[in-house]
Design a protein around this motif. Structure first.
Motif, PDB file in Angstrom:
ATOM      1  N   VAL A   1       1.683  71.583 -50.802  1.00  0.00           N
ATOM      2  CA  VAL A   1       1.612  70.132 -50.941  1.00  0.00           C
ATOM      3  C   VAL A   1       2.923  69.580 -51.500  1.00  0.00           C
TER       4      VAL A   1
ATOM      5  N   ILE B   1       5.788  67.257 -49.552  1.00  0.00           N
ATOM      6  CA  ILE B   1       6.059  65.916 -50.084  1.00  0.00           C
ATOM      7  C   ILE B   1       7.532  65.773 -50.482  1.00  0.00           C
TER       8      ILE B   1
ATOM      9  N   LEU C   1       6.807  58.002 -47.820  1.00  0.00           N
ATOM     10  CA  LEU C   1       5.815  58.541 -48.754  1.00  0.00           C
ATOM     11  C   LEU C   1       4.471  58.740 -48.064  1.00  0.00           C
TER      12      LEU C   1
ATOM     13  N   LEU D   1       2.499  62.361 -47.533  1.00  0.00           N
ATOM     14  CA  LEU D   1       1.112  62.603 -47.945  1.00  0.00           C
ATOM     15  C   LEU D   1       0.240  62.999 -46.757  1.00  0.00           C
TER      16      LEU D   1
ATOM     17  N   ALA E   1       1.205  66.578 -45.717  1.00  0.00           N
ATOM     18  CA  ALA E   1       0.716  67.560 -46.696  1.00  0.00           C
ATOM     19  C   ALA E   1      -0.781  67.793 -46.515  1.00  0.00           C
ATOM     20  N   ALA E   2      -1.537  66.718 -46.346  1.00  0.00           N
ATOM     21  CA  ALA E   2      -2.981  66.854 -46.139  1.00  0.00           C
ATOM     22  C   ALA E   2      -3.279  67.542 -44.810  1.00  0.00           C
TER      23      ALA E   2
END
Length: 145
Positions: A95, A99, A118, A122, A125-126
């Motif tokens: 994660v 990011i 940003l 996110l 990463a998810a």
């Protein structure tokens, strides 16, 4: 009439063929399995063969006009993003690595915006956590240990 490939085309094809041959050598001793249950060597073998075929085919295709060289900023930022990801992954987890690497890569373009970058970091990463850790069950650390 067949055209004679230029030096750059020969170098690119040689590099790709060399990578493909290394992949073939590495996958040679692995189990290929069957069509119903593929083994660990099937994917590296298939991608190496495909890369070798593309390397050979690139010698016989007609190239278009030469494009612009990428800006030094683009090369440095994309390369820096890959290095940051590789260094952070084992220490900080998936994660954090994604990011942090996303805005570094986004800085390669003057058109990137902070809020969108940003949000993309996110989202990636998810998505990567869901796909690789939960979906495929890979043992990649999500968070720092």
């Amino acid at each position: 009439m067949m055209r004679k490939p230029g030096l750059q085309a020969l170098l690119v094809a040689s590099l790709a063929a060399g990578v493909a041959l290394v992949g073939l050598c590495g996958a040679w001793s692995m189990d290929l399995g069957s069509l119903r249950r593929i083994g660990q060597g099937a994917f590296p073998m298939a991608t190496s063969i495909l890369l070798l075929a593309l390397a050979l085919a690139s010698l016989f295709t007609r190239a278009g006009p030469a494009g612009e060289r990428p800006a030094a900023r683009t090369v440095v930022m994309v390369g820096g993003s890959m290095v940051a990801f590789a260094l952070l992954l084992p220490v900080a987890g998936l994660v954090a690595a994604v990011i942090v690497a996303t805005p570094i890569c986004a800085a390669a373009s003057s058109e990137s915006r902070p809020l969108e970058t940003l949000a993309l970091g996110l989202f990636l990463a998810a998505g990567f956590a869901g796909l690789f850790v939960y979906g495929l069950g890979l043992t990649i650390p999500l968070w720092p240990e």
